[in-house]
Each structure stands twice: as C-alpha cells, then as structure tokens.
Design a protein around this motif. Sequence first.
Motif, PDB file in Angstrom:
ATOM      1  N   UNK A  30       6.671  -6.352   4.053  1.00 26.23           N
ATOM      2  CA  UNK A  30       7.418  -5.428   3.212  1.00 26.23           C
ATOM      3  C   UNK A  30       8.319  -6.179   2.243  1.00 26.23           C
ATOM      4  N   UNK A  31       8.763  -5.472   1.210  1.00 29.11           N
ATOM      5  CA  UNK A  31       9.790  -5.947   0.276  1.00 29.11           C
ATOM      6  C   UNK A  31      10.812  -4.840   0.108  1.00 29.11           C
ATOM      7  N   UNK A  32      12.092  -5.221  -0.110  1.00 27.77           N
ATOM      8  CA  UNK A  32      13.167  -4.259  -0.348  1.00 27.77           C
ATOM      9  C   UNK A  32      13.742  -4.492  -1.736  1.00 27.77           C
ATOM     10  N   UNK A  33      13.877  -3.428  -2.531  1.00 26.51           N
ATOM     11  CA  UNK A  33      14.510  -3.501  -3.838  1.00 26.51           C
ATOM     12  C   UNK A  33      15.626  -2.455  -3.908  1.00 26.51           C
TER      13      UNK A  33
ATOM     14  N   UNK B  44       8.665  -1.362  -0.180  1.00 25.92           N
ATOM     15  CA  UNK B  44       7.228  -1.543  -0.329  1.00 25.92           C
ATOM     16  C   UNK B  44       6.684  -2.089   0.984  1.00 25.92           C
ATOM     17  N   UNK B  45       5.589  -1.532   1.469  1.00 23.25           N
ATOM     18  CA  UNK B  45       5.126  -1.952   2.786  1.00 23.25           C
ATOM     19  C   UNK B  45       3.609  -1.966   2.878  1.00 23.25           C
ATOM     20  N   UNK B  46       3.143  -2.710   3.851  1.00 23.15           N
ATOM     21  CA  UNK B  46       1.753  -2.716   4.274  1.00 23.15           C
ATOM     22  C   UNK B  46       1.746  -2.336   5.751  1.00 23.15           C
ATOM     23  N   UNK B  47       1.524  -1.077   6.069  1.00 19.99           N
ATOM     24  CA  UNK B  47       1.646  -0.624   7.461  1.00 19.99           C
ATOM     25  C   UNK B  47       0.771  -1.382   8.443  1.00 19.99           C
TER      26      UNK B  47
ATOM     27  N   UNK C 145       0.810  -1.218   0.000  1.00 16.20           N
ATOM     28  CA  UNK C 145       0.000   0.000   0.000  1.00 16.20           C
ATOM     29  C   UNK C 145       0.846   1.272   0.000  1.00 16.20           C
ATOM     30  N   UNK C 146       2.148   1.147   0.270  1.00 18.73           N
ATOM     31  CA  UNK C 146       2.979   2.342   0.402  1.00 18.73           C
ATOM     32  C   UNK C 146       4.375   2.071  -0.141  1.00 18.73           C
TER      33      UNK C 146
END
Length: 322
Positions: free
Chosen positions: A314-317, A306-309, A268-269
Amino acid sequence: MEYKTFVLFYLAKLKNNTCLLILMLLLVINKNVYCQLIPDFSMPIKLVSPFGADSVLIGLSVGAGEGYDEAYDAVDTSKLQLPVDLRVYDPSALNQIDDNCKHFRTSYLDFPNQNTHQIETFERSFQLMARLDLEKIDNFGEGQYCDDPRNGTTFLQINLDPLVNYQYINDVGYDIGEIEIVPSGNAYLQAIDGTSWNGSSFWPFKYCITILATDLRAYPDCNIDLTFNVKLIVKNSLYVNINTIHWHNIEIMQTNNQVFINNPSPYQQIELFDLTGSLLFQQKFEDRQITIDMHKHNSQIYWLRFSQPDNNDYLIHKFFKL
C-alpha cells in the motif's frame, strides 16, 4: 488494523504541526498540487566553550526551501557577539532579510518534490557561522565523547539520535545515512584527516567534536570567527530503478473540488478517509485514471490509501481540500 486506528497511527507520526500549516497555505495558492506524506526532520547542533554555549536547529521539510521561509526559518536580528554565538547562514536569503549580517536560529531546507520512489539519494547543506574568542580556544584539546568532557575545550556537540531514528518515523524509505562537517580554513576538527568529521557510523549517538583553531577570523565582516559546512546525505531504501519506475509514478492532482489520480498501477484499489478514520470513498481501478468528487465532503484534510489486497502492499497520501 481498523481504518480509524490505521489513520490515527499515521497522524501520530506527523510531529511538526507547522508543516501542516504551510502545506495548507501552499494549497490555497496553488490549485494543482501533488501530495506526498513525508514527516519533517530536525536536529540541533550546539557550540560549547568554557565561557558559554549556543545552539541552532537545522531541518528538512516538504514546504521549505532555500532562502527565508517565514513558517520554517527563525531570523536572529542581533549581531554575532561574544562569548559564544552560533547561527545558520543562507546566502539565498540575503535579499529577503536585507542584511548580510542577519542569520538564522532555525533553518529548514526542502525534500525533493518528485515521486519518492524515483529518488535514490540526495544531499542538503547548511552553513553554520560562529562567533567566539579564538585566543581562548584550547589548541591542545582532544576529541572526546560527551559524557567525559575535557575542561577548557571548545567543541561542537551533536546528538545523532534524530538521524538514526528518522528512518523509523517516515513511510517513504528515507534514511539519513551520513552527516559531514567541514570547518573553515582557520579551524580543524578532531577528525581522521583534521579537516572534516564524518558521522557515517552512528555509535555512540552523541558526539562532541573538538575544535582547534588559529587566531585568525574566517570572515572579519559581521564578526564571523569560524564557519562549518554541515551536509546531510539522505538515502532511500524504497528507490525503484529506471526499468520499473513507471510502476510507481502515481500522480495526484486536485482542482475545482475534484481529485484526479493518474497511473495508479500496480495498485488495484483506492480508499478515501477523513481525519476521524471514516471511509468516504472506495473503488477498484479499472483504468489508469480516476476522479473523486469532493463537493459533498466538508473536512480539510484527507488520506488516500492505495492498496493491493492480494499482497498487503500500500501507499498513503495526504491532501488538503481547496
């Protein structure tokens, strides 16, 4: 965890700076690049006899592949020679190094390049070539652990720590769950069936696998006495089956100082950081595509989070600015 601490924590996991350099070169050449953080894997293999020892390094990296990669593979231009010589052979590199008898001291192959959530398992194989005196191999030797070697025995020494530990230093779920070693027809290993050794059980972490051989070369050309096919079998604990794969099919592409992100759902963020941990951009997703203008940012390496609070997913790129 603070943003700066968070980013530096992931930087500490990247142990191979060569990977960073080759990725930068690839990004200069390719203007549309999909990015994924996967740390390098490497493992030494040693051949030991009563008269000497030699070792090679095999590994996996995002930027590597079959054939000769200058940033990853180290070519040994000398001929295989006694008393002990061990190399990695890659038939895909013959045209590049222009000599059938040249082999590698260090050799890397690639990780799959699709979204890592779509990979359930994959294999990578290395061909090891050895030169030693077959008449002096102790054919009465028995398998033993490395802390209790038998005098006069010829063996492969393998430290399995890197295989066990790799699952704890990568964030994409990769677990190198198995290593298999199969010798050439003139040799046997101290294994269950005598023809192959399988390291599916990682205890203890260091093995010495006795080699029993006949006095007959595997390949007379180039003085190759023995060969060993080493296969790494990699599993992915984050694999998503075909019914839910569209939820994790994020695409990241950059061109003309702009970063385009497609299909971010279910995240979402998004947040953009530089290497100092400074937050440069933050936005919630309102549709399936977002564009980030990079003109005003001067760093070379960036992190996307990328995260879902609501559930801490989350994912890290990581990517490099062109």
